[in-house]
Write an enzyme that holds these catalytic residues in place. Structure first.
Site, PDB file in Angstrom:
ATOM      1  N   LYS A 172       0.859  -1.188   0.000  1.00  0.00           N
ATOM      2  CA  LYS A 172       0.000   0.000   0.000  1.00  0.00           C
ATOM      3  C   LYS A 172       0.887   1.228   0.000  1.00  0.00           C
ATOM      4  O   LYS A 172       1.832   1.325   0.789  1.00  0.00           O
ATOM      5  CB  LYS A 172      -0.858  -0.036   1.255  1.00  0.00           C
TER       6      LYS A 172
HETATM    7  C1  R5P Z   1      -2.232   4.672   8.174  1.00  0.00           C
HETATM    8  O1  R5P Z   1      -1.138   4.304   8.486  1.00  0.00           O
HETATM    9  C2  R5P Z   1      -3.310   3.756   8.129  1.00  0.00           C
HETATM   10  O2  R5P Z   1      -2.801   2.485   7.822  1.00  0.00           O
HETATM   11  C3  R5P Z   1      -4.464   4.034   7.172  1.00  0.00           C
HETATM   12  O3  R5P Z   1      -5.132   2.848   7.011  1.00  0.00           O
HETATM   13  C4  R5P Z   1      -4.066   4.566   5.837  1.00  0.00           C
HETATM   14  O4  R5P Z   1      -3.429   5.787   5.951  1.00  0.00           O
HETATM   15  C5  R5P Z   1      -5.239   4.638   4.851  1.00  0.00           C
HETATM   16  O5  R5P Z   1      -6.185   5.476   5.272  1.00  0.00           O
HETATM   17  P1  R5P Z   1      -6.438   6.889   4.607  1.00  0.00           P
HETATM   18  O6  R5P Z   1      -7.150   6.609   3.325  1.00  0.00           O
HETATM   19  O7  R5P Z   1      -7.285   7.604   5.604  1.00  0.00           O
HETATM   20  O8  R5P Z   1      -5.111   7.540   4.358  1.00  0.00           O
END
Ligand code: R5P
Length: 262
Positions: A172
């Site tokens: 990710k």
């Molecule tokens: C951050 O470290 C978290 O893993 C979140 O899941 C990630 O940032 C994704 O969430 P967002 O779309 O709010 O950035």
């Protein structure tokens, strides 16, 4: 890659499309009661029918998600820091045995490439990959970005490639200019985080640009659960990611159910 590991990954990244809409609701592990997730159960429940996977911690899974949930679980297993401390100083916060007891489809851990504790987070990734391979559990590496780091293709392709080289099943990261370079140099699927809350149309454009440029979907949180219409927003994101909807058509889905202020 074992049959079990491939099967679990296929529950998350739909084989028909090669894409996934993951709902990220793990923010509390370092942010505490994040806006929109104060009551986790109420926030998460209406969104799960539209998610290909839920990404969250074991605490919220046990306390706030029913055992009948259909969406596969991606369990966050790194942490140990808070927004008030040095974020890169993470360790592994849940054992693989507990992940299996929770019937998860993958585990997720952040790596902090270029940060103070880079080595420790990369070695945690390799430890997790070894344990995941033993039991057939895929590992999602989250390329965490420090406050001062530039989220450009040069840096993100470095972080994603390192994650893949160390054995992550999927990665990710963030969307950026020249995103194809990040995807093309990473031999495993790449999904994008949504990042800070944007106006809904811009968040849909982000998801659209990401999949058009090779992302295997999104792992999106704040742009869904902080929306004024979270269900409409996840349906809209889903239309973009899984049905190749245009931004206009997806935005129309989001707008269904939005109360217009007089
Ligand atoms: C951050 O470290 C978290 O893993 C979140 O899941 C990630 O940032 C994704 O969430 P967002 O779309 O709010 O950035």
């Amino acid at each position: 890659m074992s049959w079990g590991l491939k099967n679990r990954l296929a529950r998350i990244i739909r084989p028909e499309t090669g894409r996934a809409v993951m709902l990220a609701v793990d923010h509390g592990y370092f942010l505490g009661p994040t806006s929109g997730l104060e009551d986790a159960r109420t926030a998460i429940e209406p969104l799960t029918p539209y998610a290909d996977a839920l990404m969250l911690t074991r605490g919220v899974l046990r306390s706030s998600v029913g055992t009948g949930v259909g969406a596969p679980i991606v369990l966050r297993v790194s942490g140990g820091t808070s927004i008030l401390s040095e974020l890169s100083n993470e360790g592994i916060t849940a054992s693989m045995e507990d992940a299996i007891r929770l019937n998860v489809s993958a585990v997720a851990l952040s790596i902090f490439v270029g940060a103070e504790h880079e080595r420790q987070t990369l070695l945690s990734l390799t430890q997790l990959v070894d344990e995941g391979e033993r039991y057939g559990i895929p590992v999602l590496a989250v390329t965490a970005v420090g406050r001062d780091m530039v989220r450009d293709a040069r840096y993100l392709s470095l972080a994603c490639r390192i994650a893949a080289e160390l054995g992550a099943s999927f990665v990710k990261t963030y969307y950026c200019d020249d995103f194809e370079r990040v995807v093309e140099t990473c031999p495993v699927p790449v999904v994008i985080a949504g990042g800070k809350k944007l106006p809904e149309r811009e968040a849909l454009e982000l998801a659209h640009d990401a999949v058009v440029h090779g992302a295997a979907g999104v792992d999106m949180g704040r742009n869904i659960f902080q929306s004024d219409n979270p269900v409409g927003m996840i349906r809209a994101v889903r239309a973009v990611v899984q049905d190749n909807a245009s931004v206009d058509d997806a935005f129309a889905l989001y707008q269904e159910g939005v109360t217009v202020q007089a």
